[in-house]
Design a protein around this motif. Structure first.
Motif, short mmCIF file in Angstrom:
data_model
loop_
_atom_site.label_atom_id
_atom_site.label_comp_id
_atom_site.label_asym_id
_atom_site.label_seq_id
_atom_site.Cartn_x
_atom_site.Cartn_y
_atom_site.Cartn_z
N ASN A 226 11.35 27.91 -30.66
CA ASN A 226 12.38 27.96 -31.71
C ASN A 226 12.53 26.61 -32.40
O ASN A 226 12.90 26.54 -33.58
CB ASN A 226 13.72 28.39 -31.11
N PRO A 229 9.15 26.27 -35.21
CA PRO A 229 8.80 27.61 -35.72
C PRO A 229 7.51 27.64 -36.52
O PRO A 229 6.79 28.64 -36.48
CB PRO A 229 10.01 27.98 -36.60
N ASN A 235 5.95 36.99 -35.00
CA ASN A 235 6.74 37.97 -35.75
C ASN A 235 8.07 38.22 -35.04
O ASN A 235 8.28 37.86 -33.88
CB ASN A 235 5.95 39.28 -35.94
N SER A 236 8.99 38.83 -35.74
CA SER A 236 10.36 38.99 -35.23
C SER A 236 10.41 39.88 -33.99
O SER A 236 11.23 39.67 -33.11
CB SER A 236 11.26 39.56 -36.33
N ALA A 237 9.52 40.85 -33.90
CA ALA A 237 9.53 41.75 -32.75
C ALA A 237 9.17 41.00 -31.47
O ALA A 237 9.81 41.18 -30.42
CB ALA A 237 8.57 42.91 -32.97
N LYS A 239 9.42 37.72 -30.98
CA LYS A 239 10.46 36.74 -30.68
C LYS A 239 11.69 37.43 -30.07
O LYS A 239 12.35 36.89 -29.18
CB LYS A 239 10.84 35.96 -31.94
N SER A 240 11.98 38.63 -30.55
CA SER A 240 13.10 39.39 -29.97
C SER A 240 12.81 39.74 -28.52
O SER A 240 13.70 39.66 -27.65
CB SER A 240 13.34 40.65 -30.79
N HIS A 241 11.58 40.12 -28.23
CA HIS A 241 11.17 40.42 -26.87
C HIS A 241 11.33 39.19 -25.97
O HIS A 241 11.87 39.28 -24.86
CB HIS A 241 9.71 40.90 -26.86
N THR A 243 13.30 36.62 -26.46
CA THR A 243 14.73 36.30 -26.34
C THR A 243 15.39 37.17 -25.28
O THR A 243 16.17 36.67 -24.44
CB THR A 243 15.43 36.48 -27.70
N THR A 244 15.08 38.45 -25.30
CA THR A 244 15.65 39.36 -24.30
C THR A 244 15.18 38.99 -22.90
O THR A 244 15.97 38.99 -21.94
CB THR A 244 15.25 40.81 -24.62
#
Length: 484
Positions: A226, A229, A235-237, A239-241, A243-244
Motif C-alpha cells: 500500500n 502502489p 487489481n482491486s480484487a 488487494k481486497s483479498h 486486506t481480508t
C-alpha cells in the motif's frame, strides 16, 4: 606468503609507515595490494588468510578473513567487523559490492575505488563465518547461534593476538542474517568481561533478521504494498483479498497496536500461523513476479534485465553474471585463499536435521541485552527492501524491553542528514530518518534496498561515523536548519 619487497622490509628491521601491521607474525597473511587481479590500482595494506575457530575435534575447521588497516588516525584504538548473512553467505559480498576499498559494480569492466570505503574511517575485517561459508574451510560444526558465538570468540582472540589488536574497541556490523549472528556474538563477548579482547563498543545491524518471518514478512506485507502502489500495481480484487486475509490473520491489528508510541505494556495481539495466513507474503511475491519477471525482493524498483553480477549469482540484489570473480584460481592465490569451488552463498550451514538455525530470534533473545551492554546499537533499514520489511523490524523493536522501558516512547520521525561529499556521487541532504532512545538508534534510509552501503553509500558512511562516535547526531544539520 612473503612478497619480495615486504620480506626486505622485515629483514632490514625497518618500521615502514606504509605497512604498520607487518611483522614476523603477520607476514604469512600479507596481500600484495598492487597484484589483485583486474584491480588497476594499489589497494594498500591488507592481510588475508585462515585462523582456527575451534580448539579440538575439527582441526580443519577455521574462518577466512580479509583485514584492511585504516590510515585514519582516529582508528588507532578500534577495529570494525563486517559480516554478511544468509545464513551461509560470504562477507566478501559486502567487501566488493558495498563498503570495501574497491567495488566491482554490476555491468562495469573492472573494479573501481570506493570513495565511501569504510576503511577511510576505521580498520575493517571481513570474515566468512560460520565455518563452511565462503572461503572458510569446513566442516560446519555449529548447531545453534550459541555455537557460532563460541567459535567466533575463539577465532577473534587468535586474530587479535596475531595483529596486536588487544585493548581495542570492537564494533560489530553486518546485514540481513547478521541480525541473528551479531547479537549472539556480542552477548557472548560482553559476558566474557574481558576488555582486552572483547571490548564491544557498538553494534550496527542493517535490514536485520531479528524475528520470525511471520512478523518480518507476512504481517507487514500489505502495508508495504500500500505504501508503494506504483511498484505493486495489483487489481482491486486481489488487494481486497489481501486486506481480508491480513485482517483475518490479525496482522492488521498487530501493526496498529505495535506501531504506537509508546507501545502498550500488555502483550501484543497474537497472529495466526495457519498455513493460509503464512502464505500472504508468498502470494504477493508470486503475483508481482508474474507482472515483473525480474522482481527483486531486496530492491523492489529493479526491472528487467537484472544487473549482472561479477561475483557469482544470483545473490542478494544482483542477477546472474558471466563470471564468479572469487572462484578464479589467480584471485584465490592473490588473497591467500585455499583452492576452493567458491560459492557466494551456501545452504544447510547448521548441522541440524533440516540445516536450519534452531536458535530464538535475536529480538526475543540477546538483542535487548546487547543494547544495554553497549548503549550504542544502531538498526538501519532500507525502505525498498521487501525481503525483510521496515514495519516488521519496527514491530520487533516495539516488542522489546531495554533499559527499563518497552519500545520507543516517541515516534521515530527525525531526519537523517547526510552531507554532500564532493566527488562521491551519492547525494546528500535528508535521506531518511534517525531516532535514538536509551542506547538504540533506528534509521530508515529512503530509496535504499537491503544493501544500504551499496544503494545509499553516503547514508551508510554517515551511520558508521555515528556508530564510531565521530559525530554526535545523525540529525544535526536538520536541527540546525530548522532553527535558522
Amino acid at each position: 606468503m612473503c612478497f619480495l619487497f615486504l620480506c626486505g622490509i622485515l629483514l632490514l628491521g625497518v618500521v615502514n609507515a606504509q605497512f604498520p601491521y607487518l611483522n614476523n607474525k603477520t607476514q604469512e597473511f600479507a596481500v600484495n595490494g598492487s597484484a589483485i587481479p583486474n584491480v588497476t590500482f594499489d589497494i594498500g595494506e591488507s592481510y588475508a588468510g585462515y585462523l582456527p575457530n575451534t580448539v579440538t575435534g575439527y582441526p580443519s575447521s577455521n574462518l577466512y578473513f580479509w583485514f584492511f588497516p585504516s590510515s585514519n588516525p582516529n582508528a588507532s584504538d578500534e577495529i570494525t567487523v563486517w559480516l554478511n548473512g544468509g545464513p551461509g553467505c560470504s562477507s566478501l559480498a559486502g567487501l566488493m559490492l558495498e563498503n570495501g576499498p574497491f567495488l566491482w559494480e554490476p555491468g562495469t569492466y573492472a573494479p573501481v575505488r570506493n570513495p565511501f570505503s569504510w576503511t577511510n574511517l576505521t580498520n575493517v575485517v571481513y570474515i566468512d563465518q560460520p565455518s563452511g561459508t565462503g572461503f572458510s574451510l569446513g566442516p560446519s560444526t555449529a548447531i545453534s547461534e550459541f555455537d557460532i558465538a563460541r567459535q567466533f570468540t575463539y577465532f577473534w582472540k587468535l586474530f587479535a593476538r596475531t595483529f596486536d589488536l588487544q585493548n581495542r574497541k570492537v564494533y560489530l556490523t553486518g546485514e540481513s542474517y547478521a541480525g541473528q549472528y551479531i547479537p549472539y556474538i556480542a552477548a557472548q563477548m560482553l559476558d566474557m568481561k574481558n576488555t582486552t579482547y572483547f571490548n564491544v563498543a557498538g553494534v550496527q545491524l542493517n535490514d536485520p533478521y531479528i524475528n520470525d518471518l511471520t512478523v518480518l514478512q507476512d504481517a507487514p506485507a500489505l502495508s508495504a504494498i500500500n505504501h508503494h502502489p506504483s511498484l505493486f500495481p495489483f487489481n482491486s480484487a486481489f488487494k481486497s483479498h489481501l486486506t481480508t486475509l491480513a485482517q483475518t490473520c490479525n496482522y492488521t491489528t498487530l501493526l496498529t497496536t505495535a506501531l504506537t508510541y509508546p507501545p502498550p505494556l500488555t502483550p501484543f495481539p497474537p497472529v495466526s500461523h495457519s498455513p493460509n495466513c503464512t502464505t500472504l507474503y508468498t502470494q504477493i511475491l508470486s503475483a508481482i513476479s508474474a507482472q515483473n519477471p525480474c522482481f527483486n525482493p531486496s530492491h523492489i524498483t529493479d526491472t528487467c534485465p537484472p544487473p549482472w553480477n561479477p561475483i557469482g549469482g544470483p545473490i542478494l540484489s544482483v542477477g546472474p553474471g558471466p563470471t564468479n570473480y572469487f572462484n578464479r584460481s589467480d584471485v584465490q592465490a592473490a588473497i591467500n585463499a585455499s583452492p576452493t569451488d567458491f560459492s557466494l552463498c551456501k545452504g544447510n550451514i547448521f548441522r541440524t536435521p533440516d540445516g536450519l538455525d534452531p536458535s530464538p530470534p535475536s529480538s526475543l533473545g540477546p538483542l535487548a541485552r546487547v543494547i544495554e551492554g553497549t548503549n550504542n546499537t544502531l538498526i538501519a533499514h532500507g525502505t525498498l527492501d521487501f525481503g525483510l520489511l521496515v514495519n516488521g523490524t519496527l514491530v520487533s523493536i516495539q516488542n522489546m524491553t531495554w533499559n527499563g522501558k518497552k519500545g520507543f516512547q516517541r515516534e521515530p520521525v527525525e531526519g537523517l542528514w547526510v552531507p554532500f561529499r564532493e566527488g562521491g556521487g551519492s547525494g546528500g541532504g535528508v535521506l531518511g530518518t534517525a531516532h535514538t532512545e536509551r542506547g538504540l538508534t533506528w534509521s530508515e534510509v529512503w530509496g535504499s534496498g537491503l544493501e544500504i552501503p551499496r544503494y545509499s553509500p553516503g547514508a551508510a558512511y554517515r551511520q558508521l561515523e555515528f556508530l564510531l562516535g565521530r559525530i554526535d547526531s545523525l540529525s544535526d544539520q536538520v536541527e540546525k536548519f530548522s532553527t535558522e
